[in-house]
Design an enzyme around this catalytic site. Structure first.
Site, PDB file in Angstrom:
ATOM      1  CB  CYS A  67      -0.071   6.884  -8.231  1.00 13.94           C
ATOM      2  SG  CYS A  67      -0.102   5.598  -6.956  1.00 13.94           S
ATOM      3  CE1 TYR A  87      -4.055  -1.972   0.277  1.00 16.50           C
ATOM      4  CE2 TYR A  87      -2.561  -3.436   1.463  1.00 16.50           C
ATOM      5  CZ  TYR A  87      -3.752  -3.218   0.781  1.00 16.50           C
ATOM      6  OH  TYR A  87      -4.639  -4.255   0.607  1.00 16.50           O
ATOM      7  CB  SER A  88       0.780   4.347  -2.063  1.00 14.27           C
ATOM      8  OG  SER A  88       0.773   3.666  -3.280  1.00 14.27           O
ATOM      9  CD  GLU A 113       4.354   2.636  -6.181  1.00 19.54           C
ATOM     10  OE1 GLU A 113       5.561   2.324  -6.249  1.00 19.54           O
ATOM     11  OE2 GLU A 113       3.842   3.174  -5.200  1.00 19.54           O
ATOM     12  CE1 TYR A 121      -3.950   0.696  -6.335  1.00 22.60           C
ATOM     13  CE2 TYR A 121      -1.784   1.741  -6.408  1.00 22.60           C
ATOM     14  CZ  TYR A 121      -3.110   1.775  -6.039  1.00 22.60           C
ATOM     15  OH  TYR A 121      -3.607   2.878  -5.377  1.00 22.60           O
TER      16      TYR A 121
HETATM   17  P1  FAD Z   1      -7.171 -10.168  -3.008  1.00 20.53           P
HETATM   18  O1  FAD Z   1      -7.956 -10.983  -2.041  1.00 20.53           O
HETATM   19  O2  FAD Z   1      -5.705 -10.410  -3.110  1.00 20.53           O
HETATM   20  O3  FAD Z   1      -7.843 -10.288  -4.416  1.00 20.53           O
HETATM   21  C1  FAD Z   1      -7.192  -9.798  -5.549  1.00 20.53           C
HETATM   22  C2  FAD Z   1      -7.375 -10.801  -6.653  1.00 20.53           C
HETATM   23  O4  FAD Z   1      -8.756 -10.894  -6.949  1.00 20.53           O
HETATM   24  C3  FAD Z   1      -6.716 -10.382  -7.959  1.00 20.53           C
HETATM   25  O5  FAD Z   1      -5.377 -10.794  -7.974  1.00 20.53           O
HETATM   26  C4  FAD Z   1      -7.565 -11.079  -8.956  1.00 20.53           C
HETATM   27  O6  FAD Z   1      -7.117 -12.422  -9.097  1.00 20.53           O
HETATM   28  C5  FAD Z   1      -8.931 -11.124  -8.331  1.00 20.53           C
HETATM   29  N1  FAD Z   1      -9.792 -10.054  -8.865  1.00 20.53           N
HETATM   30  C6  FAD Z   1      -9.708  -8.739  -8.614  1.00 20.53           C
HETATM   31  N2  FAD Z   1     -10.669  -8.075  -9.250  1.00 20.53           N
HETATM   32  C7  FAD Z   1     -11.378  -8.997  -9.921  1.00 20.53           C
HETATM   33  C8  FAD Z   1     -12.501  -8.929 -10.770  1.00 20.53           C
HETATM   34  N3  FAD Z   1     -13.090  -7.766 -11.040  1.00 20.53           N
HETATM   35  N4  FAD Z   1     -12.971 -10.091 -11.286  1.00 20.53           N
HETATM   36  C9  FAD Z   1     -12.389 -11.274 -11.019  1.00 20.53           C
HETATM   37  N5  FAD Z   1     -11.308 -11.392 -10.221  1.00 20.53           N
HETATM   38  C10 FAD Z   1     -10.812 -10.265  -9.675  1.00 20.53           C
HETATM   39  N6  FAD Z   1      -4.499  -0.469  -2.859  1.00 20.53           N
HETATM   40  C11 FAD Z   1      -5.133   0.514  -2.182  1.00 20.53           C
HETATM   41  O7  FAD Z   1      -6.313   0.391  -1.844  1.00 20.53           O
HETATM   42  N7  FAD Z   1      -4.463   1.663  -1.803  1.00 20.53           N
HETATM   43  C12 FAD Z   1      -3.163   1.866  -2.112  1.00 20.53           C
HETATM   44  O8  FAD Z   1      -2.583   2.915  -1.774  1.00 20.53           O
HETATM   45  C13 FAD Z   1      -2.475   0.830  -2.828  1.00 20.53           C
HETATM   46  N8  FAD Z   1      -1.167   0.968  -3.133  1.00 20.53           N
HETATM   47  C14 FAD Z   1      -0.523  -0.008  -3.820  1.00 20.53           C
HETATM   48  C15 FAD Z   1       0.826   0.170  -4.121  1.00 20.53           C
HETATM   49  C16 FAD Z   1       1.508  -0.805  -4.827  1.00 20.53           C
HETATM   50  C17 FAD Z   1       2.972  -0.590  -5.159  1.00 20.53           C
HETATM   51  C18 FAD Z   1       0.827  -1.970  -5.231  1.00 20.53           C
HETATM   52  C19 FAD Z   1       1.554  -3.040  -6.003  1.00 20.53           C
HETATM   53  C20 FAD Z   1      -0.495  -2.171  -4.922  1.00 20.53           C
HETATM   54  C21 FAD Z   1      -1.197  -1.187  -4.210  1.00 20.53           C
HETATM   55  N9  FAD Z   1      -2.541  -1.351  -3.849  1.00 20.53           N
HETATM   56  C22 FAD Z   1      -3.192  -0.343  -3.177  1.00 20.53           C
HETATM   57  C23 FAD Z   1      -3.285  -2.613  -4.142  1.00 20.53           C
HETATM   58  C24 FAD Z   1      -3.154  -3.585  -2.966  1.00 20.53           C
HETATM   59  O9  FAD Z   1      -1.805  -4.027  -2.857  1.00 20.53           O
HETATM   60  C25 FAD Z   1      -4.009  -4.836  -3.117  1.00 20.53           C
HETATM   61  O10 FAD Z   1      -3.712  -5.448  -4.351  1.00 20.53           O
HETATM   62  C26 FAD Z   1      -5.502  -4.583  -3.056  1.00 20.53           C
HETATM   63  O11 FAD Z   1      -5.845  -3.988  -1.801  1.00 20.53           O
HETATM   64  C27 FAD Z   1      -6.282  -5.886  -3.209  1.00 20.53           C
HETATM   65  O12 FAD Z   1      -5.832  -6.779  -2.252  1.00 20.53           O
HETATM   66  P2  FAD Z   1      -6.841  -7.788  -1.519  1.00 20.53           P
HETATM   67  O13 FAD Z   1      -6.048  -8.656  -0.620  1.00 20.53           O
HETATM   68  O14 FAD Z   1      -7.965  -7.034  -0.924  1.00 20.53           O
HETATM   69  O15 FAD Z   1      -7.429  -8.598  -2.733  1.00 20.53           O
END
Ligand code: FAD
Ligand code: A2P
Length: 321
Positions: free
Chosen positions: A279, A100-101, A319, A321
């Site tokens: 971003c 997360y940023s 950046e 994602y």
């Molecule tokens: P997970 O449970 O990991 O689910 C994600 C997975 O669900 C995906 O990989 C995909 O397989 C599946 N999926 C997603 N959407 C769909 C869809 N529509 N249909 C079908 N499948 C789908 N997030 C923020 O909120 N704020 C930030 O500031 C932020 N900064 C980031 C900075 C960087 C450098 C990076 C790499 C990511 C950042 N993110 C940010 C994103 C964050 O890291 C997570 O990826 C995001 O919160 C989702 O994680 P999760 O565990 O909730 O979802």
């Protein structure tokens, strides 16, 4: 007991006005103070919604206390931290970390230098008629003050601000992509933060912000305050996709706003003191590239040649994602 303060020192701006063409090394930027095997357990200080009535989804501002970290978990604006959600995955293994940023400056929201804040959207999507909630984003949106959270990092040197006080900073953000930009803008314009950082920003900051509805605009009150306090240094252009239309009658995206401002924007980009930060949604990259190509053409420039030059000079920061 006095907390262990190890804020990355503020450096004096260089005295010379000459633009930096060569990409700078950021050797003194902290990275990986905490790794997944030995994360820091930070306490949640606050967790509140950033959205107004009628907004779509869920986006929260979450602050963690870092003061008991040893070694001290310090960071600079533009970095990210890792969060390891509690519980196990479907294979009985601990969940992997998500990045997360960081949305706060190194001095933290309370200016004491021992907190870190995030801006998190809960991932939610429909699959086979069922609503799926993202693991880590849901965990973060649900945590309460006092809860302990496993934190790693900091990481990232892509989104760092230049040191020059007369740099121009163009920011292209969608949704939570505002997080690093919020930190930059606080560093530039927030009175108590400015007293702490001694960085007398003299350039122009221009934020292009994409949100689905007005009620989804993030940190809007702060941004309006910066606009009225610093009208010569801050410009704020919104693309509210579900309330405004582009010239083709489609949803208004930040790339449409980029095209509207092509001339002014490329006048800035031609200035070597200008940095561009992108971003948020990965999906916006092709649209931004297309808009930059058209905007550059209007100035007789070739974006596919210019972009690698900007990247090489450390002036194009992405950046997504
Ligand atoms: P997970 O449970 O990991 O689910 C994600 C997975 O669900 C995906 O990989 C995909 O397989 C599946 N999926 C997603 N959407 C769909 C869809 N529509 N249909 C079908 N499948 C789908 N997030 C923020 O909120 N704020 C930030 O500031 C932020 N900064 C980031 C900075 C960087 C450098 C990076 C790499 C990511 C950042 N993110 C940010 C994103 C964050 O890291 C997570 O990826 C995001 O919160 C989702 O994680 P999760 O565990 O909730 O979802
Ligand atoms: P929309 O969802 O209306 O299509 P949030 O993260 O709060 O949903 O905000 C993301 C913003 O970015 C929304 O306004 C969204 O519009 C917009 N958006 C979605 N896809 C793109 C894209 N390809 N390029 C630029 N902006 C996009």
């Amino acid at each position: 007991m006095e907390p262990k303060k190890a804020i990355v020192s503020e450096t004096e701006a260089p005295k010379t006005e000459a633009p930096k063409v060569v990409k700078k090394k950021h050797a003194d930027v902290p990275v990986n103070i905490y790794r997944p095997k030995t994360p820091y357990e930070g306490t949640v200080i606050e967790n509140y919604s950033l959205l107004k009535e009628g907004a779509i989804g869920r986006v929260n501002h979450i602050t963690f206390d870092l003061k008991d970290s040893d070694p001290f978990l310090n960071y600079v604006e533009g970095q990210s931290i890792g969060i390891m959600p509690a519980g196990e995955d479907a294979n009985g293994k601990p969940h992997k970390l998500r990045l997360y940023s960081i949305a706060s400056t190194r001095h933290g929201d309370d200016f004491n230098g021992n907190t870190v804040s995030l801006c998190v959207r809960q991932l939610q999507y429909e699959k086979d008629g069922e609503t799926i909630n993202g693991v880590c984003s849901t965990y973060l949106c649900d945590i309460k003050p006092g809860d302990k959270v496993k934190i790693t990092g900091p990481v990232g040197k892509e989104m760092l601000l230049p040191e020059e006080e007369d740099a121009n900073i163009v920011m292209l953000a969608t949704g939570t992509g505002i997080a690093p930009m919020r930190a930059y803008l606080r560093r530039m314009f927030e009175p108590t933060e400015k007293e702490k950082n001694k960085w007398n920003f003299k350039g122009k900051a221009w934020l292009f912000m994409g949100a689905p509805k007005s009620a989804n605009l993030l940190y809007e009150e702060d941004l309006q305050r910066y606009l009225s306090d610093y009208p010569d240094n801050f410009k704020y252009t919104k693309a509210i996709s579900r309330e405004q239309q582009n010239t083709k009658g489609g949803r208004m995206y930040i790339q449409d706003r980029v095209l509207e401002s092509a001339n002014e924007l490329f006048n800035m980009i031609e200035d070597e003191k200008t940095h561009i930060y992108l971003c948020g949604l990965k999906g916006m990259e092709p649209g931004i590239d297309e808009a930059m190509t058209k905007a550059a053409e209007e100035k007789g420039l070739n974006w596919s040649e210019l972009r690698p030059q900007l990247k090489k000079a450390g002036r194009w920061h992405v950046e997504t994602y």
